[in-house]
Structure formats: C-alpha cells, structure tokens
Design a protein around this motif. Structure first.
Motif, short mmCIF file in Angstrom:
data_model
loop_
_atom_site.label_atom_id
_atom_site.label_comp_id
_atom_site.label_asym_id
_atom_site.label_seq_id
_atom_site.Cartn_x
_atom_site.Cartn_y
_atom_site.Cartn_z
N ALA A 373 49.43 41.33 49.68
CA ALA A 373 48.88 41.50 48.59
C ALA A 373 46.97 42.18 48.89
CB ALA A 373 48.78 40.52 47.55
N ALA A 374 46.72 41.15 49.69
CA ALA A 374 45.30 41.07 50.13
C ALA A 374 45.21 42.29 50.88
CB ALA A 374 44.87 39.92 50.77
N ARG A 375 45.77 42.72 51.90
CA ARG A 375 45.83 43.99 52.76
C ARG A 375 45.66 44.97 51.76
NH1 ARG A 375 49.22 42.61 55.90
NH2 ARG A 375 51.15 43.72 55.05
N ARG A 376 46.58 45.20 50.81
CA ARG A 376 46.74 46.30 50.14
C ARG A 376 45.48 46.40 49.13
NH1 ARG A 376 51.72 48.78 49.26
NH2 ARG A 376 51.20 49.39 47.22
N ALA A 377 44.98 45.56 48.62
CA ALA A 377 43.82 45.49 47.76
C ALA A 377 42.48 45.92 48.61
CB ALA A 377 43.75 44.21 47.14
N ARG A 378 42.56 45.15 49.79
CA ARG A 378 41.10 45.59 50.57
C ARG A 378 41.18 46.64 51.63
NH1 ARG A 378 36.57 42.93 50.16
NH2 ARG A 378 35.04 42.82 51.89
N GLY A 379 42.50 47.15 51.84
CA GLY A 379 42.76 48.36 52.77
C GLY A 379 42.34 47.81 54.17
N ARG A 380 42.49 46.45 54.47
CA ARG A 380 42.34 46.13 55.91
C ARG A 380 42.88 44.62 56.00
NH1 ARG A 380 37.07 46.99 54.56
NH2 ARG A 380 36.05 45.08 54.19
N GLU A 381 43.34 43.99 56.96
CA GLU A 381 43.67 42.80 57.17
C GLU A 381 42.69 41.57 56.49
OE1 GLU A 381 46.57 41.47 57.95
OE2 GLU A 381 47.39 43.64 58.56
N VAL A 382 43.00 40.90 55.95
CA VAL A 382 42.22 39.73 55.51
C VAL A 382 42.63 38.42 55.80
CG1 VAL A 382 41.45 38.56 53.10
CG2 VAL A 382 41.68 41.01 53.34
N ALA A 383 41.64 37.63 56.09
CA ALA A 383 42.07 36.12 56.73
C ALA A 383 41.90 35.16 55.77
CB ALA A 383 41.14 35.84 57.96
N PHE A 384 42.83 34.31 56.03
CA PHE A 384 42.70 32.91 55.00
C PHE A 384 42.39 31.76 55.98
CE2 PHE A 384 45.15 35.95 52.76
CZ PHE A 384 44.87 35.77 51.38
N THR A 385 41.57 30.90 55.59
CA THR A 385 41.17 29.46 56.26
C THR A 385 42.26 28.49 56.00
OG1 THR A 385 40.09 28.60 54.46
CG2 THR A 385 38.67 30.07 55.88
N PRO A 386 42.33 27.81 56.99
CA PRO A 386 43.63 26.75 56.82
C PRO A 386 43.36 25.93 55.44
CG PRO A 386 42.47 26.56 59.06
CD PRO A 386 41.71 27.60 58.41
N SER A 387 42.22 25.71 54.91
CA SER A 387 42.19 24.96 53.87
C SER A 387 42.81 25.95 52.58
CB SER A 387 40.64 24.70 53.49
OG SER A 387 39.76 25.42 53.59
N ILE A 405 50.25 37.26 43.53
CA ILE A 405 49.65 38.67 43.97
C ILE A 405 48.33 38.98 43.03
CG2 ILE A 405 49.88 41.23 43.53
CD1 ILE A 405 51.98 39.53 45.67
N GLU A 406 48.15 38.58 41.87
CA GLU A 406 46.90 38.75 41.13
C GLU A 406 45.78 37.93 41.70
OE1 GLU A 406 45.17 37.80 36.55
OE2 GLU A 406 47.38 37.72 36.86
N GLU A 407 46.12 36.60 42.08
CA GLU A 407 45.19 35.73 42.62
C GLU A 407 44.74 36.30 44.16
OE1 GLU A 407 42.71 32.38 43.30
OE2 GLU A 407 43.63 33.35 41.69
N ALA A 408 45.63 36.83 45.11
CA ALA A 408 45.38 37.38 46.15
C ALA A 408 44.40 38.65 46.19
CB ALA A 408 46.54 37.49 47.34
N THR A 409 44.92 39.35 45.20
CA THR A 409 44.01 40.74 45.03
C THR A 409 42.66 40.46 44.44
OG1 THR A 409 46.32 41.83 44.31
CG2 THR A 409 44.11 42.74 43.57
N ARG A 410 42.77 39.41 43.72
CA ARG A 410 41.24 39.10 43.18
C ARG A 410 40.32 38.60 44.38
NH1 ARG A 410 38.17 34.89 41.99
NH2 ARG A 410 40.05 33.78 42.54
N VAL A 411 40.56 37.49 45.11
CA VAL A 411 40.07 37.12 46.16
C VAL A 411 39.56 38.07 47.29
CG1 VAL A 411 40.53 34.82 45.66
CG2 VAL A 411 41.66 36.11 47.30
N ALA A 412 40.58 39.23 47.51
CA ALA A 412 40.51 39.95 48.67
C ALA A 412 39.36 41.17 48.44
CB ALA A 412 41.75 40.76 49.03
N THR A 413 39.08 41.13 47.02
CA THR A 413 38.01 42.15 46.77
C THR A 413 36.70 41.78 47.00
OG1 THR A 413 38.20 41.40 44.36
CG2 THR A 413 39.46 43.52 45.00
#
Length: 487
Positions: A373-387, A405-413
């Motif tokens: 979901a994050a990749r689709r929202a931002r148009g590229r790979e998005v990293a997530f920290t271990p925490s 999906i809503e949460e990942a899309t929101r933070v990826a923007t």
C-alpha cells in the motif's frame, strides 16, 4: 510504441503500463469499457472541475479537442468539445460519460495511466495499448484534494493523433490547477460538500487481483482459503467468501477467479441503493454466463429480498442454458458476512463456503500488505523501522485490511521511512471501547509526546501536565503500546 522522443522516465512508465495491460488480459484490438452507472454529480470536485473546463473551452472555439472530467477510478463524468465530429468518434470507442476508462479495462491510455501513477501523463497515438485508440492523443492530470491529498479525479484532454501533445498537456495542467484553486477557495469559505444522492454503484473489474500489483503470496491461512476458492470455481461451483468486513473477501475471490480465468474478465458488482436496483441489474447480468467472464457479487447479504430472488433466477437460468449447450457452468461468486446472513434465495447458490480469516489472525500478512500500500501511494519503495513494524504487527486491526491500507497510505504520503512516531494513535492503542472526544484527544496527545523518541515518561508527564503515575495509568487505560520509553 515510438520511444525516441520520450524521456527515460516516461518510457519506463509506458512500458510498465503495457505490461500491466497485458497482465489484465486487455484486448489489443479494441476497447471494451464497462458502463459504470450513477455517480455523484454534486461533489465539490465535479462542480469546480466542470467550471474549469467550461472556462478552458471558451478559449478553444472550434478546436478539435475534447475536455473531460473523470473520477478516481477513470469513470468519465462529463465531456465537452466544440468539434461534433470528434465527439462522434469518441462515442465509437466509448470515451464518453458513464464509461470507466481505467487502465485495467482499456489498457494504456492517458487518463488511466495518470490515475495509476498519480502523475501528469501524455499518451500519443501509437503509445495506446488498444489499436482502436491509436487515432488519438490524450493528456491527463490528476486533481488532488487540497485538504487531504487524496486523488479526487482527473482532467483529460483528447484530440486527434496528428495534433501536438505538449500544448495539450500544458492545457490539462492549467485546468487541473484551476480546479484545485477553486476547491481551495470554496472549501476555505466554509462551504461543505453536499452528500451524494443515493449510493454510487459500479460494475467493475476488482482492483486487487493479480496483475494489478496486488499481493497474493501471503500467509498459509490466506493461501489455504485462496486454494479452496480457486478449486471450487474451477469445478464450476458457486463460491461464497464469508468473514469480517475489510478482511479481503472480494480480493480473495478476485484472485481465485483470476487463477481460473487468467485472460478473461472478472466483473465485480456492489449492491446499489434500492432505487437503483433495476439499473444495476441491467448493467452486469448480461455478462452472466459468458465463457470468458466471471462475476463477483460483493456484500450479497445487503441485497433486498426481491433483488436476491431475481439474481438467483438469472443464475439458475444461465446454468440451464450452459447445460443445454454443453458450455461450462457460469462462474459466479459472492461475498457475505456469513452464510446465515445471506438472503434465503441465494443460499442455494453457495455450493462452497470459504472463510476468510481476519487480519488479526494473519499477523504475517501485515507488513507485506503495508509495504504494498505504501509503495502504491508514494510511487516508490517505503521503508519501515523495526519499531514501526512491531507496532503494526501488534495492532489488533479492528478494521482489518481496509484499516491497514488506509494507515499505510496515510503515512507513506509523509515520509520515505516510516517510524512509530508517524503512526496514528488508533494503531498504537489497543483500546476496543468507543472513546469520548475528550478521551480520544487525551490518548492522541500522550501518543504524540511519547512517540517522538528519546522522551522519558517523566519528561512526557511534565509536558502533558500530568504526574508520572497518571501517565502510566493512562497508558494502561488506553492500552497504548510504544517502543520502550525511558523511565
């Protein structure tokens, strides 16, 4: 396609779109879009976009250009032009109000690619996937909601293939900017958006099926349910997927049906408002029983009794016709909260029942879905920290995959590296009871302060105006889970 004049990024976008079009099974000969039914013609976006296009049309008297407004799924909402011959030609390829022109239904085209990539797009004649569209050049620009950043729709300009493209794209960008400016002005004036009249329904190809960039290599519980559904569909049995809302019932069935019909069409129909039922039935039931088409009926437990009975009769007649001609049984599937909630008329069509587990029982699916979901929202790979990963995996997800999906899309923007401080309080809190507005505000403030990192509970208590003991009590009260904070 002609590539010599294209910048490298544009070439890569077109190549990726062509590959997706092939994966979707789109015809290369001619377009076959779906008529999508009713739409909300009272939204702020529709009002402002139509006004912007009307202003642009005045400056293009008699020019062979068609100006269009679409929704986020590529449904053409309005179309104007000063050239009647162009309008007649566009009618022939169904580039007209009421038809969905998304990439997945007609292949690579200007407005479909602009919405898929959330980017201004110019597609010239030979760059279209379908041969019947190669007589046109299309320029399209997505329009974002100025407040939320959500894609509201698209401005699309289409002309004959021999016309210049760069000017067309500049005009589309100008109309999109005017639309956004009008939306800002009217929103800041305190004008609220009128509610949609009735329910907006569509008959569409499911969005999350293989070929659209979905994730199907998930956990064993998902794979087991997927294999069960595909096996039943392959035998011509009617399949119903049951489970909680947002668990992925429609996605699972769409993936299963795509396994059975790798090059066919998978249509999905969602229940309409009661007053739209007759029109809704007329849109998708002619497709029932076609050998290259599978039909997925979403949320069948929400259908009125008379509609359910009509659907049952249509399916049974299609089965009788198939048996008489020796054709395969019509591929038909539906979703419901449970078998006991299905209208009685449809229970007999459920030859196989597949249970889709909720996301809280599929913790291994959380991060693959979040990254997707994050990749689709931002148009590229998005990293997530271990925490952040730990917090996402620990969440109970009462809203299931839809909430994730809503949460990942929101933070990826907002960032390329998602940390726990970017996550919402709903994710970091395990409280299942409904909070008052004051409680929700208090919880959100505690999360905001402690999620910054490097802040001890004592420091947080001082900033929040609470004692250290009160902060600990509130952490337990709201079941807030954060990376280990300093003592």
């Amino acid at each position: 396609m002609s590539e010599a004049h294209l910048p490298q990024r544009a070439q890569l976008r077109l190549q990726a779109s062509w590959q997706r079009s092939q994966d979707y099974g789109v015809s290369v000969e001619e377009v076959d879009p779906l008529f999508a039914g009713t739409f909300d013609d009272e939204s702020l976006f529709f009002e402002c976009g139509r006004e912007a296009l009307a202003g642009l049309l005045v400056s293009l008297p008699g020019e062979p250009v068609s100006l269009m407004l679409t929704d986020p799924d590529g449904l053409v909402l309005s179309r104007v032009s000063g050239d009647p011959s162009l309008l007649r030609a566009l009618d022939a390829v169904h580039l007209a109000p009421g038809f969905a022109y998304a990439e997945r239904t007609v292949g690579t085209n200007g407005l479909g690619l602009a919405l898929a990539d959330r980017s201004p797009t110019l597609v010239r004649s030979a760059e279209h996937y379908a041969l019947s569209l190669r007589g046109y050049t299309c320029a399209a620009v997505p329009v974002l909601d100025p407040a939320t950043g959500r894609v509201e729709g698209c401005i699309n300009l289409t002309t004959w293939s021999e016309q210049g493209g760069e000017l067309l794209l500049a005009l589309a960008q100008s109309a999109a900017s005017t639309t956004s400016a009008l939306m800002v002005a009217r929103s800041s004036g305190g004008r609220s958006r009128p509610p949609a009249r009735g329910h907006v329904f569509r008959v569409e190809a499911p969005r999350l099926e293989p070929g659209s960039g979905t994730v199907d290599a998930l956990s064993p519980p998902w794979q087991d349910a997927l294999a069960e559904a595909a096996g039943a569909a392959r035998l011509g049995r009617g399949v119903v997927a049951v489970g909680e809302t947002g668990a992925g019932r429609s996605t699972l069935l769409a993936q299963a049906l795509r396994r059975v019909h790798p090059r066919g069409r998978v249509l999905a129909a969602s229940p309409p408002a009661p007053q739209d039922s007759e029109a809704w039935l007329g849109l998708w039931t002619p497709e029932l029983g076609k050998p290259d088409t599978a039909v997925l009926l979403r949320d069948a437990d929400q259908l009125p009794t008379w509609v359910a009975e009509h659907v049952r009769d249509l399916v049974l007649r299609a089965r009788v016709r198939a048996a008489a001609t020796g054709a395969g049984s019509p591929t038909f599937a539906l979703t419901s909260a449970g078998l006991d909630t299905l209208p009685a008329a449809l229970v007999g069509l459920a030859d196989a029942v597949v249970v889709v587990p909720p996301l809280r029982d599929r913790a291994d699916d959380v991060m693959p879905l979040a990254r997707h979901a994050a990749r689709r929202a931002r148009g590229r790979e998005v990293a997530f920290t271990p925490s952040a990963e730990n917090a996402l995996r620990s969440c109970g997800w009462p809203g299931n995959v839809g909430q994730l999906i809503e949460e990942a899309t929101r933070v990826a923007t907002r960032t390329d590296v998602v940390d726990v401080r970017h996550l919402s309080a709903d994710v970091l809190s395990g409280s299942t009871r409904r909070l008052s507005r004051i409680e929700a505000f208090e919880r959100d403030e505690i999360v905001r302060v402690l999620a910054r990192g490097g802040v001890s509970v004592q420091e947080a208590a001082a900033e929040l105006g609470m004692s250290r003991a009160t902060v600990y009590r509130k952490l337990a009260q709201y079941d807030i889970h954060l990376p280990r904070a300093g003592r």
